[in-house]
Design an enzyme around this catalytic site. Structure first.
Site, PDB file in Angstrom:
ATOM      1  CG  HIS A  27      17.407  -6.250  29.610  1.00 56.93           C
ATOM      2  ND1 HIS A  27      18.778  -6.202  29.692  1.00 56.93           N
ATOM      3  CD2 HIS A  27      17.010  -7.247  30.434  1.00 56.93           C
ATOM      4  CE1 HIS A  27      19.205  -7.127  30.532  1.00 56.93           C
ATOM      5  NE2 HIS A  27      18.161  -7.780  30.990  1.00 56.93           N
ATOM      6  CG  HIS A 257      12.532  -8.316  30.964  1.00 56.84           C
ATOM      7  ND1 HIS A 257      12.091  -7.181  31.603  1.00 56.84           N
ATOM      8  CD2 HIS A 257      13.642  -8.726  31.643  1.00 56.84           C
ATOM      9  CE1 HIS A 257      12.897  -6.924  32.631  1.00 56.84           C
ATOM     10  NE2 HIS A 257      13.843  -7.852  32.682  1.00 56.84           N
ATOM     11  CD  GLU A 404      19.288  -1.543  59.581  1.00 58.39           C
ATOM     12  OE1 GLU A 404      19.241  -1.701  60.818  1.00 58.39           O
ATOM     13  OE2 GLU A 404      18.380  -1.905  58.791  1.00 58.39           O
ATOM     14  CG  HIS A 466      22.102  -7.354  68.368  1.00 58.18           C
ATOM     15  ND1 HIS A 466      21.078  -8.223  68.076  1.00 58.18           N
ATOM     16  CD2 HIS A 466      21.546  -6.118  68.389  1.00 58.18           C
ATOM     17  CE1 HIS A 466      19.952  -7.547  67.941  1.00 58.18           C
ATOM     18  NE2 HIS A 466      20.213  -6.262  68.126  1.00 58.18           N
TER      19      HIS A 466
END
Length: 659
Positions: A27, A257, A404, A466
């Site tokens: 790149h 890129h 998280e 959950h």
């Protein structure tokens, strides 16, 4: 006439083009657009020891835009950390210059980056570790900056903004991020995918934001000085740049890129940059100028060592904390609490009691919960040691909020920085949010502790969103990740000891919400050391068993109760860690699970597939291969057949000789 900074930047760009072209892979565009900033940072601002890339008080540089690795490798070559042969072997098997930076391979690389956004989040972890250690050890021992280079793609990943919110809240004034805003990504202009005003966003997250022309060297220097002068706020330097800056005909093209430049483009670009038409050109005057400050950097590192040595001799408290911060993890001495046999205790509660019992003797233990402090049993730790940032940088609890993924990546950064023992906690079902950072823990050999509570359908009324089903099995698929699902409070303490003394592997601790009977070490003496080998004989019989029942976690008590329903010889094996057991010698594995004993059964409140590795293709596995439901845990347990009577029935139906 070209000044030396311009010439050095040109040489770095030449290395970028040549390295990518020789590999025919890489790149170049973003690396070239970032080259002005990175070259000035490394040659004029970054503090490091030229003779020791791991010097403890060095400035840290994290290339969050890991695809720009040739930029970093070029600068590390100028630092003297890697050779020209390393540069020429870019992206080749066994080289020190892989496609994306890898911390365990290359001197001077601070973090393994590639998954966008995680380097940014890890840099927050680095800066948090520095701030905490500086507050407790003093500026004589810890006082450095953390720099990161981020791309458009990094800031498009939501993990970056989650981590940025914490960095602003935590007043991480020594964190400086350069955002290379070249407005190009792999698929084309960023305007096709993003309209974010990053200046407004980051100012709203309590950052100092400075906008510059990312190719204006004086503006870059001024921005870096302003960033270093800001004591309280982290700084985002938005560098407005041009993709593949300096290219002869492809400036601003998204084609640069992820593709090597063609030979004619490289030749024309080198001519434009004032470079000779030769590959891997690094002239002596550039090298001499770049390394002109190396003697002063060496002197600074030596002076730091002198100050630390003096403080070690004069300050007993400092010496004690320094010993904790620098002691190898396997040498930790931890006194774990005792538990009352027969008492009913959830393993998450046992974890909380362990945490509270040892946190005073482990002063470098830091961590927290993703907004689940009472559920994760970290509330006492939080109230005892305060919230980092909000209550000052000496505080040891990290209030991550409902973040998280940033939590996990920040812990990786803290572990990479060194000096601390980081942990993070949430519900097991939300480990999916953490998963790629957990993978990066394992990939980087980081002994981070992940504490996952509410580990099965016994969560109950919260329902299937959950209730983890596939999560333990899924995490076991990550190489070098230690799974720890303890059967009771005693195994929980041993599992924690295993995790905290790991030199390189991360650990996941899977803990129950529901109470489990505390097993008596007098009755089950193997529980004291057995978990360290992953699986062990918890309860045995006279002679060779007719049946082996294997279980983990909450199902170990179920296995013991099921064994009592047979009038045959039954061996019960507790397997808190499949990873640790699999790593044992074949002789030990055959001792625990004799190959000739084929009647086998296993129980775990989750997916069944992986257990056939231990019970055989036709063995009995009591598990759950469907989502749960909203109901009390005991109701679900009965409904799903997690009872001794049903488990025994399944075994007898399979092995008629045991009836």
């Amino acid at each position: 006439m070209q000044n030396m900074t311009d010439k050095t930047v040109a040489v770095v760009k030449g290395l970028i083009m040549d390295g990518v072209a020789k590999a025919n892979s890489g790149h170049p565009g973003g690396a070239m657009s970032s080259a002005d900033f990175a070259t000035i940072l490394f040659s004029e601002f970054l503090r490091f020891n030229p003779d020791d890339p791991s010097w403890f008080n060095r400035d840290r540089f994290i290339l969050s835009a890991g695809h720009e690795s040739m930029l970093l490798y070029g600068l590390l070559h100028l630092n003297g950390f890697i050779s020209m042969d390393d540069i020429k072997n870019f992206r080749q098997l066994g080289s020190l210059t892989p496609g994306h930076p890898e911390v365990h391979l290359t001197p001077g690389v601070e973090a393994t980056t590639g998954p966008l956004g995680q380097g940014f989040a890890m840099s927050v972890g680095f800066a948090a570790a520095e701030a905490h250690l500086r507050a407790r050890l003093g500026e004589e021992a810890m006082n450095h900056f953390t720099y990161a280079l981020a791309s458009d793609g990094d800031l498009q990943e939501p993990i970056a903004l989650g981590a940025a919110a914490l960095a602003g809240l935590w007043n991480l004034g020594k964190l400086v991020v350069f955002y290379d805003s070249n407005k190009i990504q792999l698929a084309g202009p960023t305007c096709k995918a993003d309209c974010t005003d990053h200046k407004k966003v980051f100012e709203g997250l309590c950052w100092q934001v400075i906008e510059v022309d990312g190719h204006d060297h004086e503006a870059i220097r001024a921005a870096l000085n302003a960033a270093r002068d800001e004591a309280d706020k982290p700084t985002l330097i938005i560098g407005h740049t041009v993709m593949a800056k300096g290219c002869a005909t492809l400036e601003g093209s998204h084609k640069t890129h992820g593709e090597p430049l063609k030979a004619d483009e490289i030749a024309a670009t080198k001519k434009k940059l004032g470079l000779p038409d030769e590959a891997f050109h690094v002239p002596a005057d550039v090298l001499d100028a770049y390394r002109a400050r190396f003697d002063s950097l060496r002197s600074e590192a030596a002076l730091w060592q002198t100050r630390v040595d003096a403080k070690l001799d004069e300050d007993a408290d400092f010496a004690a904390l320094w010993a904790h911060a620098t002691r190898p993890r396997p040498e930790l001495s931890i006194k774990w609490p005792a538990f009352t046999p027969g008492e009913s205790m959830a393993t998450r509660q046992a974890w909380g009691k362990c945490l509270d019992a040892v946190s005073g003797s482990l002063p470098t233990l830091v961590g927290g919960s993703a907004d689940l402090d009472p559920s994760n049993q970290t509330m006492t730790f939080r109230t005892t040691y305060g919230d980092f940032g909000v209550d000052g940088h000496k505080a040891r609890n990290l209030a991550f909020g409902v973040r998280e993924f940033p939590m996990a990546a920040i812990m990786n950064g803290m572990q990479l920085h060194g000096g601390l023992l980081p942990f993070g906690a949430t519900f097991l079902t939300f480990s999916d949010y953490c998963r790629n950072a957990i993978r990066m823990s394992a990939l980087q050999d980081l002994p981070v502790l992940y504490v996952f509570t509410h580990d099965s359908f016994w969560v109950g009324e919260d329902g299937p969103t959950h209730q983890p089903i596939e999560h333990v099995s899924s995490l076991r698929l990550i190489p070098d990740l230690i799974d720890l699902r303890p059967a009771d409070a005693n195994e929980t303490a041993v599992c924690l000891d295993i995790a905290l003394k790991q030199p390189r592997h991360p650990s996941c601790l899977f803990l129950t919400r529901q109470g489990l009977p505390v097993l008596d070490p007098a009755e089950y003496p193997s529980i004291v050391e057995g978990p360290r080998r992953g699986a062990y004989v918890l309860q045995d019989c006279e002679g060779e068993p007719d049946l082996i029942i294997i279980a983990s976690g909450s199902e170990v008590s179920l296995a013991l109760a099921t064994a009592r329903l047979f009038k045959r010889k039954v061996r019960v094996v507790s397997m808190p860690s499949a990873k640790l057991f699999d790593d044992q010698p074949e002789s030990y594995k055959n001792e625990v699970l004799p190959p000739q004993v084929t009647p086998r059964a296993a129980a775990e409140a989750g997916r069944t597939g992986l257990w056939h590795k231990y019970v055989g293709r036709d063995g009995v596995v009591l598990g759950l291969d469907h989502f749960g439901a909203s109901a009390p845990g005991k109701t679900l347990s009965d409904n799903y057949g997690f009872t001794p009577e049903n488990f025994a029935r399944m075994i007898r139906e399979k092995y008629e000789e045991l009836t």
